[in-house]
Design a protein around this motif. Sequence first.
Motif, short mmCIF file in Angstrom:
data_model
loop_
_atom_site.label_atom_id
_atom_site.label_comp_id
_atom_site.label_asym_id
_atom_site.label_seq_id
_atom_site.Cartn_x
_atom_site.Cartn_y
_atom_site.Cartn_z
N UNK A 101 0.62 -1.18 0.09
CA UNK A 101 0.04 -0.01 -0.16
C UNK A 101 0.82 1.27 -0.06
N UNK A 102 0.26 2.37 -0.61
CA UNK A 102 1.05 3.65 -0.55
C UNK A 102 1.03 3.91 1.06
N UNK A 103 2.15 4.27 1.44
CA UNK A 103 2.55 4.85 2.69
C UNK A 103 1.55 6.21 3.03
N UNK A 104 1.22 6.28 4.29
CA UNK A 104 0.30 7.37 4.59
C UNK A 104 1.27 8.57 4.54
N UNK A 105 0.62 9.78 3.79
CA UNK A 105 1.40 10.85 3.78
C UNK A 105 2.08 11.45 4.93
N UNK A 106 1.67 11.48 6.02
CA UNK A 106 2.40 11.88 7.26
C UNK A 106 3.66 10.95 7.45
N UNK A 107 3.39 9.63 7.50
CA UNK A 107 4.55 8.90 7.55
C UNK A 107 5.71 9.04 6.67
N UNK A 108 5.22 9.11 5.45
CA UNK A 108 6.25 9.46 4.31
C UNK A 108 6.94 10.74 4.45
N UNK A 109 6.25 11.71 4.76
CA UNK A 109 7.03 12.83 4.83
C UNK A 109 8.02 13.05 6.17
N UNK A 110 7.52 12.42 7.27
CA UNK A 110 8.41 12.16 8.34
C UNK A 110 9.64 11.29 8.02
N UNK A 111 9.47 10.32 7.14
CA UNK A 111 10.60 9.27 6.54
C UNK A 111 11.51 10.47 5.73
N UNK A 112 11.02 11.20 4.73
CA UNK A 112 11.92 11.90 4.03
C UNK A 112 12.52 12.98 4.74
N UNK A 113 11.79 13.76 5.56
CA UNK A 113 12.50 14.50 6.54
C UNK A 113 13.71 14.29 7.37
N UNK A 114 13.67 13.10 8.06
CA UNK A 114 14.78 12.31 8.76
C UNK A 114 15.81 12.04 7.68
N UNK A 115 15.34 11.56 6.73
CA UNK A 115 16.43 11.08 5.85
C UNK A 115 17.39 12.37 5.38
N UNK A 116 16.75 13.51 4.97
CA UNK A 116 17.32 14.67 4.67
C UNK A 116 18.20 15.03 5.77
N UNK A 117 17.59 15.09 6.83
CA UNK A 117 18.42 15.69 8.18
C UNK A 117 19.50 14.89 8.41
N UNK A 118 19.31 13.44 8.10
CA UNK A 118 20.60 12.61 8.56
C UNK A 118 21.76 12.76 7.70
N UNK A 119 21.53 12.97 6.29
CA UNK A 119 22.19 13.12 5.17
C UNK A 119 22.77 14.63 5.05
N UNK A 120 22.44 15.37 5.94
CA UNK A 120 22.45 16.93 5.61
C UNK A 120 22.44 17.35 4.38
N UNK A 121 21.32 17.08 4.00
CA UNK A 121 21.18 17.69 2.58
C UNK A 121 20.02 18.69 2.60
N UNK A 122 20.25 19.82 3.27
CA UNK A 122 19.31 20.77 3.51
C UNK A 122 19.10 21.99 2.53
N UNK A 123 19.66 21.41 1.34
CA UNK A 123 19.39 22.21 -0.01
C UNK A 123 17.90 21.86 -0.55
N UNK A 124 17.57 20.59 -0.08
CA UNK A 124 16.36 20.40 -0.76
C UNK A 124 15.22 19.65 0.10
N UNK A 125 13.91 19.58 -0.24
CA UNK A 125 13.04 18.93 0.60
C UNK A 125 12.15 18.23 -0.34
N UNK A 126 11.41 17.30 0.17
CA UNK A 126 10.47 16.50 -0.23
C UNK A 126 9.12 17.03 -0.17
N UNK A 127 8.33 17.41 -1.03
CA UNK A 127 7.11 17.71 -0.71
C UNK A 127 5.92 17.02 -1.68
N UNK A 128 4.64 17.37 -1.27
CA UNK A 128 3.50 16.72 -2.07
C UNK A 128 2.55 17.65 -2.63
N UNK A 129 2.12 17.27 -3.70
CA UNK A 129 1.06 18.12 -4.49
C UNK A 129 -0.11 17.05 -4.89
N UNK A 130 -1.17 17.38 -5.38
CA UNK A 130 -2.34 16.64 -5.73
C UNK A 130 -2.11 16.37 -7.20
#
Length: 466
Positions: free
Chosen positions: A24-53
Amino acid sequence: MGGIGDRPCDLDREFAAQIAQLLATPPLQSAQEYYDELIRSKKLDGVRVSYSGKHGKGVCANRDFAEEDLVLKDQMLVGAQHSLNKIDCVVCSYCFLFIGSIEFQIGRRLYLHSIGASTGSTSERHCHGSDFGSSSGSTNGNSNAVPQGVIMSLMDGDTSLPFTDQFCLPSIVACPGGCEGELYCSQSCADSDWNSYHSLLCTGSKTEPSRRSALQKFVEHANGTNDIFLVAAKAITFTLLRYKKLKRQPASHESNFSLLMEAWKPLSMGFKKRWWECVALPEDIDSSEEDSFRQQMRDLAFASLQLLKDAIFDPECAPLFSLDVYGHIIGMFELNNLDLVVASPVEDYFIHIDDLPESEKEEAEKVTGPFLDALGEDYSVPCEGTAFFPLQSCMNHSCCPNAKAFKRDEDKDGHAVILALKPISKGEEITISYIDEDLSYEERQAQLADYGFTCACFKCQEERPI
């Protein structure tokens, strides 16, 4: 599609509800938390993952980028060098740096090609995707022109070539399990690969004999049919080992399936379809034969899965070994993969020789010339493979992209490198092209149909027939 999905294997029937949760497609909040933590852990603060309809998830700029700026370096989640490419390149099995020495790279390649030429062992095999019967790694040179004794002395380190001290490579570290198929640039990479994937896939002497035999059969099947199965196996072992690690944690009181869901989370983020349903139909297959072709692909995946189950099946993680999950894992690589390419230092070495002052060049070429002739036109074959990169896979397509995947001179490992093609403003979506954007509108749309969407980027809107 005429019944392709109508005959699931036993596990697909028994664990249908759990398999549906895994896929199943992961819930939006769970996915956002995953990518936010991934970006923090890799120190890739020049980008962010976002969602649009409109497009689902995408990658946006968190700051301004100038043309040619590095947008991000993305470490692969799972990847592997193509099997046949191992004849031409010796790289770290974890980070894909070239290892050994220039002499070792040249000597080993000439040796393996001479063995292949004499025994016919460099046979064709299916590569990634649906390239049936394709083969790579051939050379137009003549490795037999160099005496075997000289080739062996290159591999053993007894012969040194001029100026190779300017192209030092990491020493070779052996697999902790004793197999010959995996080599590393450091003990750190050897340990990381062992703990992340390889401990369950090692065919070395430390593996129990019956399991080793089963693994060898799986690897032989993958090498003889489609080496994308090797990457899929790494995805499964990655999840299994994460599951085992989570279960060992003292505070863990969750059910086995809850732990499996958590272990699966990084792979759950990738867009997936069943491999046999999304793989492009080869040009030599008539549309009337499509159902038969896709059934053959499904049967091929099923045969591969059975061999893998014989080797590493874990009843606590049984849903992971269903054909539906296996097919979706392979489909994820089909739809999300970025080719793994690392340039060969052998190319840099011979370019350096060619650029020497005339007197030095003439002297050096007396030694290096026979080896270059023996290697032939393909002397500079890069490391090639398939990999899944968690952030790059979130980037949406445009036929007029503002970024590209491109290695710079200093990028010598298997990371995905995304560079800005033009200035990108903070808040703007970062796009790449999944295809050759110079194709005609009709050709582009036909290729993008395999990804399941119709492109409506600015270029397509301008070129779309009225």
